[in-house]
Design an enzyme around this catalytic site. Structure first.
Site, short mmCIF file in Angstrom:
data_model
loop_
_atom_site.label_atom_id
_atom_site.label_comp_id
_atom_site.label_asym_id
_atom_site.label_seq_id
_atom_site.Cartn_x
_atom_site.Cartn_y
_atom_site.Cartn_z
N ARG A 43 -115.44 28.46 25.99
CA ARG A 43 -115.42 27.12 25.42
C ARG A 43 -115.10 27.26 23.95
NH1 ARG A 43 -118.39 23.18 28.05
NH2 ARG A 43 -117.38 21.76 26.60
N VAL B 209 -119.93 30.23 36.79
CA VAL B 209 -120.79 29.89 37.92
C VAL B 209 -119.99 29.06 38.90
CG1 VAL B 209 -122.92 28.75 38.62
CG2 VAL B 209 -122.81 29.92 36.40
N ASP C 199 -125.48 14.55 26.99
CA ASP C 199 -124.42 14.08 27.88
C ASP C 199 -124.92 14.20 29.31
OD1 ASP C 199 -122.03 13.09 28.74
OD2 ASP C 199 -120.82 14.81 28.14
N ASP D 153 -122.35 21.55 29.33
CA ASP D 153 -122.01 20.63 28.23
C ASP D 153 -123.24 20.16 27.45
OD1 ASP D 153 -119.45 20.98 28.98
OD2 ASP D 153 -119.15 18.99 29.82
N GLU E 7 -123.19 20.01 24.00
CA GLU E 7 -122.78 19.73 22.63
C GLU E 7 -123.40 18.47 22.05
OE1 GLU E 7 -119.12 18.45 25.16
OE2 GLU E 7 -120.69 19.96 25.22
#
Length: 374
Positions: free
Chosen positions: A77, A134, A242, A260, A262
């Site tokens: 990422r 994964v 999120d 995710d 962030e």
């Protein structure tokens, strides 16, 4: 539904392509230095659909170890390139890495195993995280899962398993203790909710008004939230940020990885709950708008609240405020995406500024108290 009406097409992004062959060579050299053995990298690819805030690269690698060969599948990422007209102002990979490591250490949440954090942007041109890959499937954002796909094809009972699993992850995140000690990067002066709110104002300015776009509906929503500010927001906990099934990988209907992080933050519990409920309604309202059935049984507001209260013993409060707040945050996302599409010649400036918000009608109804939940 005609092609020009396709909501997935309206939500698409022009992604700046990185040269995968060049990345493979750089990645092999970087991994060789990290592992201490010559690494061969193969099968680099970009997922067919993914988040709007970062670049994701999948790859395999192998190297000699202990007289044999080790192999692995990994995910990178990395922050988006500046030339890609990013949706978010900053992408703090160090914070993400620390949050994921902290969540993994403090809970049983299935965070993807972390391998490396590289903050030297001379390697790829931006910092990046490497995680073990994964296996699993997530409900699709683009095209939205309310139109077709494995979740759409599932039974009502199977979708309930996905919804309950999503709420269970949220409850597990909120149960993590000693959050100020574990996640100091998320702490700050004043209340967490006010810090979060003011950060959204600053993001709106960066994303839109600094580009000459002022959206009356977004500014009206900021005012509505100030007027309806909770008198007792309740305890502050770690929020996933999120929180939605699209950020969970499933094997069958069982989670294998929670992705995710962030947008992780300190806030009252309802921040995550409002986001989860609203983001599904955003997709469901698109389906309704195009005379499609969607998934009206999935992530219903009353069911989400009941499941969360059952798992935690917490009485959900001020939920209308947090759903409107979620709609505001997503309005800034959608307006920024509209600006992005205009920038790349994929769209045109709308006749009315409020049409920068794809879910304009839903947000107006929420503000007016006329939104229909059933």
């Amino acid at each position: 539904m005609s092609e020009d009406q396709d909501p997935a097409a309206q939500m698409s992004l022009t992604v700046s392509e990185r040269d995968l062959d060049e990345l493979a060579g750089k990645l092999a050299r970087w991994l060789t230095g990290k592992i201490g053995a010559e690494v061969t990298v193969s099968d680099l690819s970009k997922p067919s659909s993914g988040g709007m805030s970062s670049t994701t690269i999948l790859f395999d690698a192998e190297w000699a170890a202990d007289g044999g060969t080790e192999r692995g599948s990994f995910v990178i990422r990395m922050a988006p390139e500046d030339s890609s007209f990013p949706v978010f102002e900053s992408y703090d990979l160090a914070m993400q890495y620390q949050v994921m490591a902290g969540v993994a250490a403090a809970s049983e949440i299935a965070v993807p195993p972390l391998r490396w954090l590289e903050l030297d942007d001379s390697v790829f041109g931006s910092p990046f995280i490497v995680m073990e890959r994964v296996e699993g499937r997530a409900p699709s954002d683009n095209p939205p899962y309310v139109f077709f796909g494995w979740l759409f094809d599932a039974t009502v009972a199977e979708r309930a398993l996905v919804a309950d699993a999503t709420v269970e992850v949220i409850a597990q995140v909120h149960a993590i203790d000693k959050v100020a000690e574990r996640f100091p990067l998320l702490d700050g002066a004043g209340t967490a909710l006010r810090r979060h709110f003011e950060a959204q104002r600053a993001w709106y300015k960066w994303a839109l008004t600094d580009h000459g776009v002022q959206v009356p509906l977004i500014e009206r929503t900021f005012d509505w939230l100030e007027t309806h500010w909770p008198t007792d927001p309740g305890p502050e906990v770690l929020n996933w940020g999120d929180a939605r099934p699209g950020n969970i990988l499933f094997e069958g209907f069982t989670p294998t990885a929670v992705l995710d992080w962030e947008m992780a933050t300190f806030a009252p519990r309802e921040l995550d709950l409002g986001w989860t409920i609203f983001i599904h309604r955003f997709f469901q309202d698109i389906a309704t708008r195009f005379d499609q059935p969607g998934l009206p049984d999935f992530l219903r507001r009353d069911a989400v609240v009941a499941k969360y209260e059952e798992l935690t013993g917490h009485s959900v409060r001020n939920l209308d405020f947090y759903i409107v707040y979620a709609a505001l945050r997503h309005a800034i996302v959608m307006a920024r995406i509209k600006c992005r599409m205009i920038h790349f010649g994929e769209d045109t400036v709308p006749a009315e500024l409020d049409d920068y918000v794809m879910h304009r009608l839903s947000l107006e109804a929420l503000l007016d108290g006329t939104y229909e939940w059933d």
